[in-house]
Motif scaffolding. Structure first.
Motif, PDB file in Angstrom:
ATOM      1  N   VAL B 100       0.839  -1.201   0.000  1.00 34.04           N
ATOM      2  CA  VAL B 100       0.000   0.000   0.000  1.00 34.04           C
ATOM      3  C   VAL B 100       0.872   1.247   0.000  1.00 34.04           C
ATOM      4  CG1 VAL B 100      -1.674   1.377   1.302  1.00 34.04           C
ATOM      5  CG2 VAL B 100      -1.892  -1.118   1.231  1.00 34.04           C
ATOM      6  N   HIS B 101       0.575   2.185  -0.938  1.00 34.82           N
ATOM      7  CA  HIS B 101       1.267   3.471  -0.942  1.00 34.82           C
ATOM      8  C   HIS B 101       0.232   4.579  -0.804  1.00 34.82           C
ATOM      9  CE1 HIS B 101       4.453   6.393  -1.776  1.00 34.82           C
ATOM     10  NE2 HIS B 101       3.479   7.089  -2.342  1.00 34.82           N
ATOM     11  N   ASN B 102       0.435   5.431   0.203  1.00 35.61           N
ATOM     12  CA  ASN B 102      -0.486   6.545   0.449  1.00 35.61           C
ATOM     13  C   ASN B 102       0.105   7.848  -0.063  1.00 35.61           C
ATOM     14  OD1 ASN B 102      -2.593   5.208   2.316  1.00 35.61           O
ATOM     15  ND2 ASN B 102      -0.629   4.639   3.253  1.00 35.61           N
ATOM     16  N   VAL B 103      -0.750   8.695  -0.612  1.00 35.75           N
ATOM     17  CA  VAL B 103      -0.311  10.033  -1.033  1.00 35.75           C
ATOM     18  C   VAL B 103      -1.412  11.023  -0.658  1.00 35.75           C
ATOM     19  CG1 VAL B 103      -1.141   9.699  -3.404  1.00 35.75           C
ATOM     20  CG2 VAL B 103       0.581  11.451  -2.931  1.00 35.75           C
ATOM     21  N   VAL B 104      -0.981  12.226  -0.238  1.00 35.85           N
ATOM     22  CA  VAL B 104      -1.908  13.194   0.338  1.00 35.85           C
ATOM     23  C   VAL B 104      -2.054  14.421  -0.558  1.00 35.85           C
ATOM     24  CG1 VAL B 104      -2.334  14.677   2.348  1.00 35.85           C
ATOM     25  CG2 VAL B 104      -1.247  12.433   2.645  1.00 35.85           C
ATOM     26  N   THR B 105      -3.261  14.946  -0.618  1.00 32.23           N
ATOM     27  CA  THR B 105      -3.511  16.199  -1.320  1.00 32.23           C
ATOM     28  C   THR B 105      -4.608  16.952  -0.585  1.00 32.23           C
ATOM     29  OG1 THR B 105      -4.021  17.202  -3.468  1.00 32.23           O
ATOM     30  CG2 THR B 105      -5.267  15.236  -2.874  1.00 32.23           C
ATOM     31  N   CYS B 106      -4.971  18.114  -1.115  1.00 31.39           N
ATOM     32  CA  CYS B 106      -6.155  18.826  -0.649  1.00 31.39           C
ATOM     33  C   CYS B 106      -6.763  19.423  -1.904  1.00 31.39           C
ATOM     34  CB  CYS B 106      -5.802  19.928   0.346  1.00 31.39           C
ATOM     35  SG  CYS B 106      -7.225  20.963   0.760  1.00 31.39           S
ATOM     36  N   THR B 107      -7.841  18.827  -2.372  1.00 25.04           N
ATOM     37  CA  THR B 107      -8.385  19.255  -3.665  1.00 25.04           C
ATOM     38  C   THR B 107      -9.051  20.623  -3.582  1.00 25.04           C
ATOM     39  OG1 THR B 107     -10.373  17.984  -3.215  1.00 25.04           O
ATOM     40  CG2 THR B 107      -8.713  16.939  -4.585  1.00 25.04           C
ATOM     41  N   LEU B 108      -9.550  21.006  -2.414  1.00 21.55           N
ATOM     42  CA  LEU B 108     -10.253  22.288  -2.302  1.00 21.55           C
ATOM     43  C   LEU B 108      -9.313  23.464  -2.154  1.00 21.55           C
ATOM     44  CD1 LEU B 108     -13.390  21.695  -0.075  1.00 21.55           C
ATOM     45  CD2 LEU B 108     -13.288  22.345  -2.469  1.00 21.55           C
ATOM     46  N   CYS B 109      -8.289  23.314  -1.314  1.00 23.75           N
ATOM     47  CA  CYS B 109      -7.384  24.457  -1.130  1.00 23.75           C
ATOM     48  C   CYS B 109      -5.979  23.940  -0.850  1.00 23.75           C
ATOM     49  CB  CYS B 109      -7.885  25.401  -0.040  1.00 23.75           C
ATOM     50  SG  CYS B 109      -8.513  24.607   1.438  1.00 23.75           S
ATOM     51  N   SER B 110      -5.556  23.965   0.396  1.00 25.26           N
ATOM     52  CA  SER B 110      -4.196  23.527   0.674  1.00 25.26           C
ATOM     53  C   SER B 110      -4.062  23.064   2.120  1.00 25.26           C
ATOM     54  CB  SER B 110      -3.211  24.658   0.402  1.00 25.26           C
ATOM     55  OG  SER B 110      -3.571  25.765   1.204  1.00 25.26           O
ATOM     56  N   CYS B 111      -5.066  22.360   2.642  1.00 20.33           N
ATOM     57  CA  CYS B 111      -4.991  21.846   4.011  1.00 20.33           C
ATOM     58  C   CYS B 111      -3.770  20.930   4.116  1.00 20.33           C
ATOM     59  CB  CYS B 111      -6.257  21.084   4.367  1.00 20.33           C
ATOM     60  SG  CYS B 111      -7.732  22.124   4.371  1.00 20.33           S
ATOM     61  N   TYR B 112      -3.080  21.009   5.242  1.00 18.67           N
ATOM     62  CA  TYR B 112      -1.744  20.412   5.346  1.00 18.67           C
ATOM     63  C   TYR B 112      -1.445  20.215   6.831  1.00 18.67           C
ATOM     64  CZ  TYR B 112       3.234  20.223   3.746  1.00 18.67           C
ATOM     65  OH  TYR B 112       4.517  19.879   3.418  1.00 18.67           O
ATOM     66  N   ASN B 187       8.695  15.259   1.224  1.00 16.74           N
ATOM     67  CA  ASN B 187       7.897  14.593   0.199  1.00 16.74           C
ATOM     68  C   ASN B 187       7.566  13.153   0.590  1.00 16.74           C
ATOM     69  OD1 ASN B 187       8.280  16.988  -1.084  1.00 16.74           O
ATOM     70  ND2 ASN B 187       9.036  16.132  -3.002  1.00 16.74           N
ATOM     71  N   GLY B 188       8.480  12.520   1.337  1.00 16.12           N
ATOM     72  CA  GLY B 188       8.210  11.169   1.815  1.00 16.12           C
ATOM     73  C   GLY B 188       6.995  11.134   2.723  1.00 16.12           C
ATOM     74  N   MET B 189       6.798  12.226   3.480  1.00 17.29           N
ATOM     75  CA  MET B 189       5.677  12.275   4.427  1.00 17.29           C
ATOM     76  C   MET B 189       4.396  12.794   3.786  1.00 17.29           C
ATOM     77  SD  MET B 189       7.635  13.439   7.961  1.00 17.29           S
ATOM     78  CE  MET B 189       8.679  14.718   7.228  1.00 17.29           C
TER      79      MET B 189
END
Lengths: 122, 195
Positions: B100-112, B187-189
């Motif tokens: 399993v590889h997880n990747v994170v984004t925020c499609t609406l704005c830039s939650c982080y 980027n790893g996180m």
């Protein structure tokens, strides 16, 4: 070069090879970006601005910006949205009245003009 | 030409002037404390950043009990390291494995996850990344130099104002906690790089 340094350099090179990607981006590109960021964080923390109220307006501004035109400089455009969302939130929840921002800008301009006038050699 | 040096006065730039006006208005109304603003800028510029997240990840790699706690209640386990930030949103930790590889984004704005990663990099805020990583994660990851095996389950997580995500990367070889922490990248996180 140690294996660890080589590893980190490789990671940086990979990141840098992608357009718009920089491994060591500064957090803010201009002082005003840090100030508007802090203004919102402080206002949310003290409860004067509900986080969701700001967040929804920020998302709306970013969507509008992206639909209006291709983004040239993501960083600056992003903080422009942040500023617009801040103003909209403050006006909508009534913390700042219509016209107050323009009046304050005018007051700052007058102050600056006065300082310049007194400092400019005649 | 005595006025030349005024041409690039930052106070005359639109945004800087507007922000100064807003700040002065809010201070005058007693809504914000200027010292608090200074402290926040200082905190985000100097105290937070990917090294906080790296310390969390390295501890999880070397302490099974902490790892279990981190995956069960990310906010509490991260707060235990002294990283709680200013906003109090929940942080969920996603574990990468051989399958399993997880990747994170925020499609609406830039939650982080600011307390552990600092402020988001430019590309994280770009429309291209936010729109594409959901639609074609493998292609986007390949552009970051990360090509995953065909049988890896790629999971894309969309951040919100309430829940932020931190990826726990696969542990590289090594035993010393400090050496491990130094190998953890931002980027790893986020999930756009392997270690």
């Amino acid at each position: 070069m140690t294996p660890l340094k080589a590893h980190r350099d490789t990671m940086s090179d990979m990141a840098a090879s992608i357009p718009g990607v920089c491994a060591d981006d500064p957090l803010f590109r201009a002082p005003w970006q840090a100030r508007i960021f802090a203004l919102i964080v402080a206002s949310v923390k003290t409860g004067h601005i509900p986080r969701g109220d700001f967040q929804s307006r920020l998302a709306l501004r970013i969507t509008q910006m992206e639909q209006a035109a291709p983004v040239g400089d993501t960083e600056d455009a992003y903080f422009d949205c942040w500023l617009a969302a801040t103003e909209a939130t403050l006006l909508d929840i009534g913390l700042i009245a219509d016209g107050e921002i323009a009046a304050q800008i005018e007051a700052i301009r007058e102050t600056i003009a006065h300082i310049r006038a007194t400092q400019t050699p005649t | 030409m005595p006025h030349d040096h005024h041409d690039h006065d930052p106070l005359e730039e639109g945004a800087a002037l507007r922000v100064r006006a807003l700040e002065e208005l809010m201070i005058a109304k007693g809504l914000v404390d200027p010292a608090a603003l200074d402290a926040i800028v200082e905190y985000y510029e100097r105290e937070t950043g990917p090294r906080n997240g790296a310390a969390v990840v390295a501890r999880a790699w070397t302490d099974p009990d902490y790892r279990a706690w981190l995956l069960r209640d990310g906010s509490a386990a991260i707060a235990d390291m002294g990283f709680s930030g200013f906003q109090g949103e929940h942080i969920r930790v996603l574990e990468n494995t051989g399958t399993v590889h997880n990747v994170v984004t925020c499609t609406l704005c830039s939650c982080y996850p600011w307390p552990v990663l600092g402020l988001p990099p430019t590309w994280y805020k770009s429309a291209a990344y936010r729109a594409r990583v959901v639609r074609e994660p493998r292609a986007v990851l390949a552009e970051f130099g990360l090509v995953l095996p065909a049988d890896t389950d790629v999971r894309v997580w969309d951040s919100t104002a309430e829940i932020r995500y931190l990826v726990l990367p696969i542990r590289p070889e090594g035993t010393d906690v400090d050496a491990l922490a130094a190998m953890v990248t931002r980027n790893g996180m986020i999930g756009t790089a392997a270690l």
